[in-house]
Design a protein around this motif. Structure first.
Motif, mmCIF file in Angstrom:
data_model
loop_
_atom_site.group_PDB
_atom_site.id
_atom_site.type_symbol
_atom_site.label_atom_id
_atom_site.label_comp_id
_atom_site.label_asym_id
_atom_site.label_seq_id
_atom_site.Cartn_x
_atom_site.Cartn_y
_atom_site.Cartn_z
ATOM 1 N N THR A 132 14.034 -11.933 -10.075
ATOM 2 C CA THR A 132 12.871 -12.476 -9.367
ATOM 3 C C THR A 132 13.206 -13.811 -8.728
ATOM 4 O OG1 THR A 132 12.090 -13.487 -11.430
ATOM 5 C CG2 THR A 132 11.171 -11.334 -10.845
ATOM 6 N N SER A 298 5.025 -0.239 -3.986
ATOM 7 C CA SER A 298 5.473 -1.605 -3.708
ATOM 8 C C SER A 298 4.284 -2.504 -3.368
ATOM 9 C CB SER A 298 6.470 -1.602 -2.540
ATOM 10 O OG SER A 298 6.781 -2.918 -2.145
ATOM 11 N N TYR A 299 4.133 -3.569 -4.127
ATOM 12 C CA TYR A 299 3.030 -4.506 -3.908
ATOM 13 C C TYR A 299 3.551 -5.735 -3.180
ATOM 14 C CZ TYR A 299 -0.806 -7.730 -4.967
ATOM 15 O OH TYR A 299 -1.832 -8.631 -4.874
ATOM 16 N N CYS A 300 2.865 -6.150 -2.128
ATOM 17 C CA CYS A 300 3.310 -7.294 -1.324
ATOM 18 C C CYS A 300 2.144 -8.240 -1.058
ATOM 19 C CB CYS A 300 3.906 -6.816 -0.002
ATOM 20 S SG CYS A 300 4.528 -8.159 1.048
ATOM 21 N N ASN A 302 2.361 -11.276 -0.088
ATOM 22 C CA ASN A 302 2.690 -12.270 0.936
ATOM 23 C C ASN A 302 1.835 -12.124 2.186
ATOM 24 O OD1 ASN A 302 5.019 -11.326 -0.730
ATOM 25 N ND2 ASN A 302 5.965 -13.176 0.079
ATOM 26 N N ARG A 371 10.840 -5.006 -2.445
ATOM 27 C CA ARG A 371 10.499 -4.671 -3.835
ATOM 28 C C ARG A 371 10.142 -3.182 -4.047
ATOM 29 N NH1 ARG A 371 7.642 -9.835 -3.515
ATOM 30 N NH2 ARG A 371 8.548 -11.348 -4.965
ATOM 31 N N SER A 485 1.447 -5.363 -9.574
ATOM 32 C CA SER A 485 1.448 -6.768 -9.180
ATOM 33 C C SER A 485 2.883 -7.233 -9.024
ATOM 34 C CB SER A 485 0.723 -7.622 -10.227
ATOM 35 O OG SER A 485 1.417 -7.593 -11.469
ATOM 36 N N VAL A 486 3.051 -8.433 -8.498
ATOM 37 C CA VAL A 486 4.386 -8.978 -8.315
ATOM 38 C C VAL A 486 4.936 -9.441 -9.658
ATOM 39 C CG1 VAL A 486 5.681 -10.897 -7.336
ATOM 40 C CG2 VAL A 486 4.079 -9.649 -5.920
ATOM 41 N N ASP A 488 6.635 -12.028 -11.436
ATOM 42 C CA ASP A 488 6.897 -13.423 -11.092
ATOM 43 C C ASP A 488 7.374 -14.242 -12.283
ATOM 44 O OD1 ASP A 488 4.584 -13.474 -12.518
ATOM 45 O OD2 ASP A 488 3.333 -14.337 -10.943
#
Length: 708
Positions: A132, A298-300, A302, A371, A485-486, A488
């Protein structure tokens, strides 16, 4: 064959995974290739002093290297059969120079920081324990506080190359400054991203005055540096990072206008799938259904940070226009650098490599950004040009080569005349190998031959994985409501996706992740319901998951073995039964070794020669089959198709336990799992061989019998 029976076969034969006996120390549990502990008290300076050496360059002349890395750029070149001429400069260069184009080049992990750390150290992200973008401190720890790393920039400097660089090569700006300073390099940081990223809060904008854009500044610096290097008496390694097409897409307006003219895309129109992907069905932009594990989504987040993003609107064409314009812009900048190389007379003495850290999704599979384990995200463009290639050589422009980006560093070093030797592989955790012999020359260097013979790897063996295969990982996380979710955090995930791409297939498994050990426990067999298989001969868009299709059960089992041979570290297994149950492992003298680690059989000449893939040479047991496997791919010929894959009109066939040119290991009814002890005078040498290698062959044979 029924799914339950297939799984039972695996358990009974123990060819893929078996339960690990309870261990007093958790460190002996089944784990993937993990990072090593940081050596206490070692600093970057002390490591650097200890590792400085001059490689034996007698194998070939030393050539310069121009190493270009583009951020977030998926395959969009017309040379890769994409519909539009977005990269005319690079395409023209590749064709005119006879560059090797790798149609199958893949990242180790589709995220900037981990991918770059991986290819700059030639280690997988699993080995680095880096998954990550969690901040500068973590990247510094991974790159500089791990004594098992030998950075690419350091290797070239240690061998008296002038090292230079500009902009984003490693992920964080400070990391770049530290790494290039460590390599005594002339380095230019990227300009303030705050200036370059200003699009009034939007994700896309065109500029009429583009002189201060990050990539314009990087290009101008590179042009000036080439003017300086042309007079140098030392070979050079120059790394150039290109920041676009990373978000936001702030590019010269001329490139937005060019893409509109090329494609017909407009800012507000609804997307037409066939426009972007000829032949693709409308479902290509749908979120996958229940046949695909939710971990694959894939979760984005951004995009949600940009003012012009609207999740309730069809954004495919709007975002794609900016992304394509950014690629067109980068192509122009890279074209200037390639032209300058010619202008200053360095083109005929410089290895050129152009690639990206990973790909990107533009709404395909309902996903955005990176991702994910899908082809669009793991696949990267890659061109390498060796100036010694001529039109009369078998080294002219060609396609279809396989390359994992962890092989890029050893390959470039080999081509440049400073191949990594066995000493480097022994001193550091280097995992990639040079592909120079596959694609760039007919004769393999003595140094590289020695590496392939003595550095253990399951690659190229029937019990391991094919030479033409690439592996990628991707963590998956979920929030409290169960939505993706990302990830992180540093090493706290819910699942880890392991994926292998072969000539015809992509196979992925999603495994529960153990935060405490930062590993995967393979002991429970295959992760039912958490598998994906896509047949790229008939489904290049990866829309039909065949993992549960009984006609493909042998393909699933074969690729599952590949993943274990690549990620399951034999040294973490208990010697004997647990070790020998894994097809790629063997027990020798109470220790579990990788089965292709021929050096473990040094001094056991009969056992060494009886394997069929090892051979006694000058008192040592070396791997001869792997050298053959890694040197037989002709630069102008397509790789030999996987013999176990079916044609589109045929049902899959049972995989053969051996590959062409490899002698089957001896078989035996003795599967007791006892270790081979070279000091046991009561055991005949041939019995040692039978115990060491026959149990895994017997296991494979049992599986094949049950599969029929």
């Amino acid at each position: 064959m029924a799914r339950g029976a297939w799984k039972a076969a695996l358990v009974a034969a123990a060819a893929v995974a078996v339960s690990v006996a309870a261990a007093e120390n958790a460190e002996v549990a089944q784990r993937v290739m993990g990072g090593r502990e940081v050596t206490p008290g070692q600093t970057r300076e002390s490591r650097r002093a200890a590792r400085r050496r001059t490689a034996d360059s007698s194998d070939s002349e030393q050539l310069n290297v121009l190493f270009i890395v583009v951020d977030d750029m998926r395959v969009e070149s017309k040379l890769y059969d994409r519909p539009w001429d977005l990269m005319p400069n690079v395409d023209a260069w590749a064709k005119s120079k006879g560059a090797q184009q790798f149609d199958h080049a893949y990242t180790s992990e589709p995220l900037c920081g981990p991918s770059r750390a991986s290819f700059m150290t030639s280690r997988t992200t699993m080995s680095l324990e880096f998954h990550t973008n969690t901040g500068l401190a973590r990247e510094t720890e991974v790159l500089f506080d791990d004594a098992d790393n030998l950075l690419m920039t350091d290797w070239f400097n240690d061998n008296d190359f002038s090292v230079a660089g500009v902009s984003k090569i490693y992920h964080y700006q400070q990391t770049n400054e530290d790494a290039f300073a460590q390599a005594d390099a002339n380095y230019q940081s990227e300009p303030s991203k705050l200036v370059d990223d200003a699009c009034d809060g939007g994700l896309r904008c065109g500029e009429s005055n583009d002189t201060e854009l990050v990539d314009k500044v990087a290009t101008n610096w590179a042009l000036d540096e080439l003017d300086t290097l042309k007079d140098s008496t030392e070979p050079f390694f120059m790394a150039v990072g290109m920041h676009r097409p990373h978000l936001p897409f702030r590019v010269p307006q001329a490139h937005i206008d060019r893409v509109v003219e090329l494609t017909g895309l407009k800012a507000s129109q609804a997307s037409e799938v066939d426009l972007h992907h000829p032949g693709a069905p409308a479902s290509y932009y749908d979120i996958p259904g229940d046949s695909v594990p939710i971990e694959a989504y894939s979760y984005c987040p951004n995009l949600e940070d940009y003012a012009d993003w609207d999740s309730d609107t069809d954004m495919v064409d709007y975002v794609s226009l900016g992304y394509y314009a950014a690629i067109s812009y980068i192509d122009e900048e890279v074209g200037k650098i390639l032209a300058k190389l010619e202008e200053v007379g360095l083109a005929n003495s410089t290895i050129v490599s152009i690639t990206a850290d990973h790909g990107w999704s533009l709404g395909e599979h309902g996903a955005w950004c990176k991702r994910s384990e899908y082809e669009l995200v793991t696949h990267v463009p890659l061109w390498i040009h060796d100036p010694r290639a001529t039109a009369t050589d078998a080294l002219t422009y060609n396609r279809r080569g396989f390359m994992s980006l962890i092989d890029l560093y050893p390959t470039i070093a080999d081509l440049a005349g400073i191949p990594l030797s066995v000493s480097e592989y022994e001193d550091y955790s280097i995992q990639g190998v040079s592909r120079a012999a596959n694609y760039f020359r007919s004769e393999i260097s003595a140094t590289t031959t020695e590496v392939l013979q003595q550095v253990a790897s399951a690659e190229g063996h029937s019990f391991g994985y094919p030479v033409d295969a690439a592996f990628t990982v991707q963590p998956a996380c979920f929030d409290s409501s169960g939505d993706t979710s990302v990830c992180d955090t540093v090493l706290e995930f819910d699942y880890m996706g392991l994926s292998v791409r072969t000539e015809n297939f992509r196979y992925t498994e999603w495994w529960p992740w153990d935060d405490s050990s930062a590993s995967i426990d393979f002991s429970d067999g295959l992760p039912d319901g958490k598998q994906e298989l896509y047949d790229h001969r008939t489904d290049s868009f990866e829309l039909v998951n065949l993992a549960s299709n009984s006609s493909y059960s042998d393909i699933v089992s074969e690729h599952a073995l590949y993943l274990r041979a690549y990620y399951l570290d034999c040294s973490t297994l208990s010697a004997g039964t647990d070790c020998n149950a894994e097809a790629h492992c063997m027990t020798v003298d109470s220790t579990c070794y990788l089965r292709s680690d021929c050096s473990a059989l040094t001094g056991l000449d009969d056992q060494c020669n009886a394997t069929g893939y090892c051979q006694v040479s000058s008192g040592s047991c070396i791997d001869t089959t792997r050298v053959a496997a890694l040197t037989t791919a002709s630069p102008t010929a397509s790789p030999t198709p996987n013999p176990t894959t079916p044609s589109p009109t045929e049902a899959p066939v049972t995989p053969s336990p051996t590959r062409e040119g490899e002698t089957p290991a001896p078989t035996s009814s003795d599967t007791s799992g006892e270790s081979v002890s070279p000091g046991d005078s009561d055991s005949a040498p041939s019995a040692g061989t039978r115990v060491a290698v026959a149990s895994v062959v017997t296991a494979l044979t049992s599986i094949l019998a049950l599969l029929h």
